[in-house]
Design a protein around this motif. Structure first.
Motif, PDB file in Angstrom:
ATOM      1  N   ALA A   1      14.715   4.720  10.857  1.00  0.00           N
ATOM      2  CA  ALA A   1      13.562   4.253   9.632  1.00  0.00           C
ATOM      3  C   ALA A   1      13.027   5.434   9.191  1.00  0.00           C
ATOM      4  N   ALA A   2      13.673   6.392   9.740  1.00  0.00           N
ATOM      5  CA  ALA A   2      13.490   7.932   8.710  1.00  0.00           C
ATOM      6  C   ALA A   2      14.694   7.852   7.988  1.00  0.00           C
ATOM      7  N   ALA A   3      15.529   7.415   7.653  1.00  0.00           N
ATOM      8  CA  ALA A   3      16.036   7.548   7.170  1.00  0.00           C
ATOM      9  C   ALA A   3      16.044   6.631   6.062  1.00  0.00           C
ATOM     10  N   TYR A   4      15.457   5.036   5.715  1.00  0.00           N
ATOM     11  CA  TYR A   4      14.981   4.402   4.699  1.00  0.00           C
ATOM     12  C   TYR A   4      13.793   5.120   4.521  1.00  0.00           C
ATOM     13  N   VAL A   5      12.943   5.772   5.088  1.00  0.00           N
ATOM     14  CA  VAL A   5      12.217   6.309   4.130  1.00  0.00           C
ATOM     15  C   VAL A   5      12.082   7.370   3.397  1.00  0.00           C
ATOM     16  N   ALA A   6      13.277   8.258   3.846  1.00  0.00           N
ATOM     17  CA  ALA A   6      13.325   9.755   3.184  1.00  0.00           C
ATOM     18  C   ALA A   6      13.913   8.801   1.761  1.00  0.00           C
TER      19      ALA A   6
ATOM     20  N   LEU B   1       6.777  14.696   5.422  1.00  0.00           N
ATOM     21  CA  LEU B   1       6.087  13.346   4.570  1.00  0.00           C
ATOM     22  C   LEU B   1       7.025  12.069   5.090  1.00  0.00           C
ATOM     23  N   VAL B   2       8.189  12.214   5.259  1.00  0.00           N
ATOM     24  CA  VAL B   2       8.895  10.991   6.012  1.00  0.00           C
ATOM     25  C   VAL B   2       8.414  10.847   6.760  1.00  0.00           C
ATOM     26  N   TRP B   3       7.856  11.233   8.418  1.00  0.00           N
ATOM     27  CA  TRP B   3       7.478  10.590   9.587  1.00  0.00           C
ATOM     28  C   TRP B   3       6.045   9.952   9.201  1.00  0.00           C
ATOM     29  N   LEU B   4       4.810  10.389   8.002  1.00  0.00           N
ATOM     30  CA  LEU B   4       3.857  10.063   7.483  1.00  0.00           C
ATOM     31  C   LEU B   4       4.470   8.606   6.940  1.00  0.00           C
ATOM     32  N   GLY B   5       5.335   8.283   6.319  1.00  0.00           N
ATOM     33  CA  GLY B   5       5.884   7.119   5.832  1.00  0.00           C
ATOM     34  C   GLY B   5       5.897   6.138   6.665  1.00  0.00           C
TER      35      GLY B   5
ATOM     36  N   MET C   1       0.632  -0.830   0.212  1.00  0.00           N
ATOM     37  CA  MET C   1      -0.496   0.217  -0.011  1.00  0.00           C
ATOM     38  C   MET C   1       0.320   0.941   0.230  1.00  0.00           C
ATOM     39  N   VAL C   2       1.721   1.094   1.083  1.00  0.00           N
ATOM     40  CA  VAL C   2       2.920   2.452   0.947  1.00  0.00           C
ATOM     41  C   VAL C   2       3.434   2.370   0.219  1.00  0.00           C
TER      42      VAL C   2
ATOM     43  N   LEU D   1       2.681   6.180  -0.976  1.00  0.00           N
ATOM     44  CA  LEU D   1       4.154   7.077  -0.872  1.00  0.00           C
ATOM     45  C   LEU D   1       4.379   8.343  -1.905  1.00  0.00           C
ATOM     46  N   SER D   2       3.739   7.849  -3.259  1.00  0.00           N
ATOM     47  CA  SER D   2       4.363   8.754  -4.559  1.00  0.00           C
ATOM     48  C   SER D   2       3.122  10.077  -4.157  1.00  0.00           C
TER      49      SER D   2
END
Length: 406
Positions: free
Chosen positions: A196-201, A234-238, A160-161, A216-217
């Motif tokens: 986790a934040a670096a991964y989503v970034a 944006l990153v933390w929503l992810g 989904m993400v 995410l898109s």
């Protein structure tokens, strides 16, 4: 304010309260709900807070605007644990309030509408069947937690993400550290948060270069074209979506399946009457919820909660998962009964922080139960129920393994 009655103010209990045998809720909850639904407890940090356990009292606390998650970041606010935890992060959706909180929820809401959940239904069914295929093809006894319940919600939320499912071991490790109360160190929690934040970034950068049909898109588009959220938001929503989007569903599924298999007649009834699946999900959320923990809030002014004075700056922990056995709202609450018509619970919260993914979580739970009942009606625990080991110190309740056979 009036003086706090002695029986309320003395600290008898230390939070979090331990699970009872067979993954039953803390035994003390029943006494507290009946006699003292708001009681002072000690926290692992050494601070104190008010623990709330009754259905009406929890619902009132969760909808009281004077009890704030954002106030956890105020100097001198009580803390559940020492060192950094997710309550420190101003970009975590759970810690936001007011206009910013409403704006961020509106951005993710389209992904979790009932219509969107129905669109995902066929793919969710396919994921469940594929995992059962792998379970059947593997060794027996099989681990129903590690081989099914822990993987299924992660795969759904990854798709989904827009995160690669093969990254699930890292997501699982970060999640367990982020939802740790006493199971991990402050350094581990901080490292998990940063990793986790670096991964989503990095995922965000990929979506900017190559957008897809994923949440995410869509959030990247909202950030870049419409300027509706900051880069950190944006990153933390992810991160929120990947962690919160699977963790409680994993625990609800594992604990629920354990409860059904421990009460064998209920599992057999579900297999014989698949039309009871929806009721079974709600009854399991009431009887065997994913957690026995609450999210602390801080009083922004003096108030009275269920007759108990709460001073400005004090912590309040409404345990939303402790309310399902409140005998004021449900008859014979300690009996698991999937035919029950009324299943009052607050498993998805109450008020402005009501879980935005509740609809998708319900679909996942219904599909999981229906698939297992259809494919493995002879499913049974391969060990004595008392031999299943439960992981402690986390926000959520889960077994280390759930050995089964069929």
């Amino acid at each position: 304010m009036s003086e706090i009655p002695a029986h309320h103010s003395r600290v008898r209990d230390q939070y979090p309260l331990p699970l009872a045998a067979l993954a039953e809720p803390p035994e003390r909850y029943a006494e507290l709900r009946d006699k003292c639904p708001v009681v002072r407890v000690g926290l692992p940090s050494g601070d104190h807070a008010w623990l709330v356990t009754g259905f009406d009292e929890v619902a009132a606390a969760m909808t009281d605007p004077r009890l704030s998650r954002a106030a956890l970041r105020e100097p001198g606010a009580p803390r559940v644990v020492t060192g950094p935890d997710f309550g420190d992060n101003p970009f975590n959706l759970l810690n936001q309030e007011g206009a910013d909180h409403a704006r961020l929820r509106r951005l993710i809401a389209p992904a979790f509408t009932p219509h969107r959940a129905r669109q995902w239904h066929a793919r969710i069914e396919q994921i469940a069947d594929e995992l059962v295929d792998a379970l059947v093809a593997g060794p027996r006894p099989a681990d129903l937690h590690g081989g099914f319940a822990a993987l299924y919600p992660i795969q759904v939320i990854c798709e989904m993400v827009g995160a690669p499912f093969e990254d699930w071991p890292r997501l699982q490790t970060w999640t367990e550290r982020l939802v740790s109360i006493t199971a991990g160190t402050p350094e581990q929690r901080l490292a998990a948060r940063e990793e986790a934040a670096a991964y989503v970034a990095a995922l965000v950068a990929e979506r900017r270069a190559d957008p897809g049909d994923d949440l995410l898109s869509a959030l990247v588009t909202a950030r870049d074209d419409q300027d509706r959220l900051s880069e950190r938001e944006l990153v933390w929503l992810g991160v929120n979506l990947l962690v919160a989007g699977h963790d409680t569903t994993v625990s609800a599924l594992s604990r629920g399946l354990y409860a059904l298999l421990r009460h064998r007649e209920q599992w057999e009834l579900l297999c014989a009457r698949p039309e009871l699946t929806d009721r079974a999900v709600e009854e399991l959320l009431r009887y065997a919820p994913p957690s026995e923990i609450g999210f602390m809030r801080v009083a922004t002014e003096d108030l009275v909660l269920a007759g108990t004075p709460v001073a400005r700056g004090e912590g309040v922990i409404p345990v939303m998962h402790a309310v399902g056995r409140d005998r004021r709202h449900v008859a014979d609450p300690d009996t698991l009964d999937i035919t029950r018509a009324e299943t009052p619970h607050l498993a998805f919260g109450q008020g402005v922080h009501y879980c935005p993914g509740a609809g998708v979580a319900r679909v996942e739970l219904r599909v999981a139960l229906a698939t297992l009942a259809r494919r493995l009606p002879a499913l049974r625990l391969a060990v004595d129920p008392g031999d299943v080991e439960w992981v402690g110190g986390l926000l959520t309740v889960r077994p280390r393994t759930l050995p089964v056979d069929w």
